[in-house]
Write a protein that holds these residues in place. Structure first.
Motif, PDB file in Angstrom:
ATOM      1  N   GLN A 186      -7.700   3.436  14.111  1.00  0.00           N
ATOM      2  CA  GLN A 186      -7.459   4.138  13.151  1.00  0.00           C
ATOM      3  C   GLN A 186      -5.951   4.615  13.415  1.00  0.00           C
ATOM      4  O   GLN A 186      -5.219   5.029  12.486  1.00  0.00           O
ATOM      5  CB  GLN A 186      -8.124   5.555  12.857  1.00  0.00           C
ATOM      6  CG  GLN A 186      -9.513   5.285  12.078  1.00  0.00           C
ATOM      7  CD  GLN A 186     -10.446   6.554  11.681  1.00  0.00           C
ATOM      8  OE1 GLN A 186     -10.422   7.336  12.766  1.00  0.00           O
ATOM      9  NE2 GLN A 186     -10.800   6.621  10.501  1.00  0.00           N
ATOM     10  N   GLY A 189      -4.093   2.357  11.131  1.00  0.00           N
ATOM     11  CA  GLY A 189      -4.273   2.366   9.500  1.00  0.00           C
ATOM     12  C   GLY A 189      -5.573   2.858   9.239  1.00  0.00           C
ATOM     13  O   GLY A 189      -6.475   2.968  10.258  1.00  0.00           O
ATOM     14  N   SER A 190      -6.095   3.133   7.995  1.00  0.00           N
ATOM     15  CA  SER A 190      -7.337   3.884   7.621  1.00  0.00           C
ATOM     16  C   SER A 190      -8.183   2.825   7.643  1.00  0.00           C
ATOM     17  O   SER A 190      -8.035   1.924   7.301  1.00  0.00           O
ATOM     18  CB  SER A 190      -6.870   4.724   6.344  1.00  0.00           C
ATOM     19  OG  SER A 190      -6.691   3.483   5.213  1.00  0.00           O
ATOM     20  N   ARG A 192     -11.955   1.912   5.779  1.00  0.00           N
ATOM     21  CA  ARG A 192     -12.774   1.913   4.478  1.00  0.00           C
ATOM     22  C   ARG A 192     -13.828   0.767   4.521  1.00  0.00           C
ATOM     23  O   ARG A 192     -13.776  -0.080   4.613  1.00  0.00           O
ATOM     24  CB  ARG A 192     -11.844   1.858   3.391  1.00  0.00           C
ATOM     25  CG  ARG A 192     -12.622   2.305   2.184  1.00  0.00           C
ATOM     26  CD  ARG A 192     -11.716   2.348   0.932  1.00  0.00           C
ATOM     27  NE  ARG A 192     -10.828   0.880   0.587  1.00  0.00           N
ATOM     28  CZ  ARG A 192     -10.487   0.571  -0.466  1.00  0.00           C
ATOM     29  NH1 ARG A 192     -10.809   1.421  -1.818  1.00  0.00           N
ATOM     30  NH2 ARG A 192     -10.210  -0.651  -0.658  1.00  0.00           N
ATOM     31  N   THR A 210     -14.880 -12.371  -0.011  1.00  0.00           N
ATOM     32  CA  THR A 210     -14.043 -11.774   1.013  1.00  0.00           C
ATOM     33  C   THR A 210     -14.912 -12.115   2.165  1.00  0.00           C
ATOM     34  O   THR A 210     -14.383 -12.417   3.273  1.00  0.00           O
ATOM     35  CB  THR A 210     -14.216 -10.201   0.974  1.00  0.00           C
ATOM     36  OG1 THR A 210     -13.482  -9.585  -0.349  1.00  0.00           O
ATOM     37  CG2 THR A 210     -13.487  -9.547   2.037  1.00  0.00           C
ATOM     38  N   GLU A 250     -12.465  -2.387   5.781  1.00  0.00           N
ATOM     39  CA  GLU A 250     -10.962  -2.910   5.798  1.00  0.00           C
ATOM     40  C   GLU A 250     -10.386  -1.962   6.555  1.00  0.00           C
ATOM     41  O   GLU A 250     -10.594  -0.504   6.750  1.00  0.00           O
ATOM     42  CB  GLU A 250     -10.650  -2.611   4.193  1.00  0.00           C
ATOM     43  CG  GLU A 250     -11.055  -3.541   3.279  1.00  0.00           C
ATOM     44  CD  GLU A 250     -10.661  -3.086   1.853  1.00  0.00           C
ATOM     45  OE1 GLU A 250     -10.475  -3.875   0.872  1.00  0.00           O
ATOM     46  OE2 GLU A 250      -9.690  -1.903   1.581  1.00  0.00           O
ATOM     47  N   ALA A 252      -6.288  -0.605   7.051  1.00  0.00           N
ATOM     48  CA  ALA A 252      -5.017  -0.443   6.443  1.00  0.00           C
ATOM     49  C   ALA A 252      -5.045  -1.443   5.296  1.00  0.00           C
ATOM     50  O   ALA A 252      -4.276  -2.104   5.239  1.00  0.00           O
ATOM     51  CB  ALA A 252      -3.884  -1.014   7.535  1.00  0.00           C
ATOM     52  N   GLY A 253      -5.986  -1.657   4.427  1.00  0.00           N
ATOM     53  CA  GLY A 253      -6.287  -2.434   3.520  1.00  0.00           C
ATOM     54  C   GLY A 253      -6.725  -3.902   3.566  1.00  0.00           C
ATOM     55  O   GLY A 253      -6.595  -4.594   2.680  1.00  0.00           O
ATOM     56  N   VAL A 254      -6.687  -4.144   4.661  1.00  0.00           N
ATOM     57  CA  VAL A 254      -6.793  -5.788   5.300  1.00  0.00           C
ATOM     58  C   VAL A 254      -8.429  -5.791   5.440  1.00  0.00           C
ATOM     59  O   VAL A 254      -8.845  -5.291   6.353  1.00  0.00           O
ATOM     60  CB  VAL A 254      -6.193  -6.012   6.401  1.00  0.00           C
ATOM     61  CG1 VAL A 254      -6.296  -7.539   6.798  1.00  0.00           C
ATOM     62  CG2 VAL A 254      -4.554  -5.856   5.889  1.00  0.00           C
ATOM     63  N   PRO A 255      -8.988  -6.808   4.724  1.00  0.00           N
ATOM     64  CA  PRO A 255     -10.569  -6.853   5.103  1.00  0.00           C
ATOM     65  C   PRO A 255     -10.684  -7.411   6.445  1.00  0.00           C
ATOM     66  O   PRO A 255      -9.875  -8.796   6.842  1.00  0.00           O
ATOM     67  CB  PRO A 255     -10.797  -8.148   4.123  1.00  0.00           C
ATOM     68  CG  PRO A 255     -10.054  -7.750   2.958  1.00  0.00           C
ATOM     69  CD  PRO A 255      -8.628  -7.589   3.677  1.00  0.00           C
ATOM     70  N   LEU A 511      -1.918  -7.111  10.315  1.00  0.00           N
ATOM     71  CA  LEU A 511      -1.856  -5.662   9.717  1.00  0.00           C
ATOM     72  C   LEU A 511      -0.474  -5.215   9.216  1.00  0.00           C
ATOM     73  O   LEU A 511       0.526  -5.713   9.742  1.00  0.00           O
ATOM     74  CB  LEU A 511      -2.322  -4.784  10.677  1.00  0.00           C
ATOM     75  CG  LEU A 511      -3.803  -5.032  11.225  1.00  0.00           C
ATOM     76  CD1 LEU A 511      -4.456  -3.933  12.330  1.00  0.00           C
ATOM     77  CD2 LEU A 511      -4.878  -4.932   9.821  1.00  0.00           C
TER      78      LEU A 511
END
Length: 521
Positions: A186, A189-190, A192, A210, A250, A252-255, A511
């Motif tokens: 973390q 990035g976040s 999820r 994905t 995910e 930082a928005g990256v799978p 990232l």
């Protein structure tokens, strides 16, 4: 009660039996298994060669028109029958309608197979914990078969506690380690967790696309087209029965990682875990495996957590049960007297191959084994050596000296494919300095010290933050030279036997930069 025994030929009768067949498997409690379902077999048939489908023979028992038991097999030459499989099939069971099977249902299946020409039955990977194994052996012996039983590979299972909290408390080290690794990730990035399939989940096909991308970026490489088609067909069929959960993690928005679970009857199956190999130092595979465990309890506590046969660090931590799978070869005495042991040896050699039929069906597509070990975010060829000088009036482009911090060092280590920031810094020169170039920024550049005061600064390493892997490097170095007012030199690429650091290393970050600045130019 009227009992009828039939031998179904090919795959034609399966659709009409699918619901009843799958319900038989679901009703087996802890012995319920995805690989016994009609849904799995139809997914296999969707990609298997036609000649294997036409050779399918499925003895089936019906009572008053209700399906009670099946034994799907492939009829081979000389009366040798074996199990249907593609690529890898970890287990096989005769399909019955209760967790504690009625032995009287197994004898008709065996007799029907013998009557249809079976002289040798190769039942590979029978679970030793399944209560049907002993009565099956008795039925085979009563029908004139001679049995040869050996131990195969080891399963990886764990008994499940009534609640997730109780189950998690059994593994304090795993829970503590996962939390620590989550906090580490973390900093970049976040995190999820997305769920695909099932009631309330996102569309399964989107999640599967994905999953394929993450699989291709993992140490496993691209899935074979045959395996991908089989897996997609299976997931769609399982989703219609609410068995499957596909998770994507995910960062930082990256799978970054994906995990597939199946839940049917009293069994929760951890089917497939993949993570982007470029992010291996973040242990995202471990994170998603632990955090998706809880989904197994969403519809009631399972009886067994099934990690599938095989070995691995994570399996060794969570798999508290390791029963053996059994390889059973049954030979008809009256027709092959004196040949039982030689043929049994042939069956054992077949079992050791673990039924890799897919290797005969389709060629592998994707990276070779040797190419998988290479960092996917590092370009194979460095830029050509040249001298870059500041122009008379360079366009304004902000640069910033990168100060050391845990998050930036972790980011650079991940971008460079290092196992840890410590391993990365061991490769740096004592006077090396990192510079951020651009307002977004566009890249980070590590420069060494000149050989003497005022000498050109050598470029050691470049990390691109832009998604386009073909972005040119020279403009970034020209901007850096102009902002510093110093000449920058790109060293000669390393020759055989040259020491480390003699060529520029170029990476493309997976990232986004974790500390974006306000755009200025």
């Amino acid at each position: 009660m009227h009992r009828e025994v039939r031998v179904l030929e090919g795959a034609g009768p399966w659709p009409s039996l699918r619901d009843a067949w799958d319900r038989l498997v679901e009703g087996r409690g802890a012995s319920a298994d995805l690989y016994d379902t009609c849904s799995w077999l139809e997914s296999w048939a969707a990609v298997a060669p036609a000649h294997l489908i036409t050779r399918m023979r499925t003895p089936a028992v019906f009572e008053d028109g209700r399906l009670r038991a099946l034994m799907p097999m492939i009829a081979g030459r000389s009366g040798r029958w074996t199990i249907p499989a593609i690529g890898y099939r970890p287990r096989y069971r005769v399909v019955v309608d209760e967790e504690r099977p009625d032995a009287s249902l197994l004898a008709p299946l065996v007799e029907a197979a013998a009557g249809a020409g079976a002289r040798e039955l190769q039942l590979l990977a029978l679970p030793s914990t399944d209560p049907q194994v002993r009565p099956l052996c008795q039925a085979l012996e009563s029908s004139g078969f001679r049995i040869h039983l050996t131990e195969g590979t080891t399963e990886c299972l764990a008994n499940a506690e009534p609640s997730w909290d109780e189950h998690a408390r059994r593994f304090p080290e795993v829970r503590r380690t996962t939390r620590k690794r989550r906090r580490k990730a973390q900093t970049l990035g976040s995190l999820r967790l997305l769920r695909y399939g099932g009631e309330g989940g996102l569309p399964l096909d989107e999640g599967f696309e994905t999953y394929l991308r993450v699989h291709a970026a993992s140490w496993k490489g691209d899935l074979r087209p045959l395996t991908a088609a089989h897996r997609q067909h299976l997931l769609r069929a399982a989703d219609r029965r609410r068995w499957v959960r596909l998770f994507v993690l995910e960062l930082a928005g990256v799978p970054a990682a994906a995990h597939i679970w199946f839940r049917l009857g009293g069994r929760a199956i951890s089917y497939s875990t993949v993570y982007d190999q470029r992010l291996a130092s973040l242990s995202l595979g471990t994170i998603i495996q632990w955090e998706t465990h809880q989904a197994a309890w969403e519809e009631g506590a399972p009886e067994i957590i099934d990690y599938l046969p095989g070995k691995g660090t994570y399996k060794s931590r969570l798999g508290t049960l390791a029963p053996r799978l059994l390889v059973l070869t049954a030979l008809r005495r009256r027709l092959v007297a004196g040949l039982a042991l030689p043929l049994a040896g042939t069956a054992r050699r077949t079992a050791r191959r673990t039924v890799h039929l897919a290797r005969k069906i389709g060629a592998k597509v994707g990276p070779t084994r040797s190419s998988r070990g290479r960092a996917a975010n590092e370009t194979p060829a460095p830029i050509a050596p040249r001298m870059l000088s500041p122009g008379p009036a360079p366009p304004p482009c902000p640069i910033e000296r990168l100060e050391a911090s845990s998050s930036t060092e972790l980011f650079l280590a991940v971008a460079g494919g290092w196992s840890s920031p410590r391993a990365m810094k061991a490769n740096w020169g004592q006077d090396d300095v990192w510079w951020l170039v651009g307002a977004v920024p566009r890249a980070a550049v590590r420069l060494g010290r000149g050989k003497e005061p005022g000498a050109p600064l050598p470029v050691r390493e470049i990390v691109h933050f832009e998604a386009d892997a073909a972005v040119p490097t020279e403009p970034i170095l020209e901007q850096l030279a102009g902002a510093l007012g110093r000449q920058i030199v790109v060293p000669q690429p390393a020759r055989h036997g040259a020491g480390p650091g003699s060529a520029v290393k170029i990476h493309h970050a997976v990232l986004p930069w974790p500390c974006p600045r306000a755009p200025a130019c």
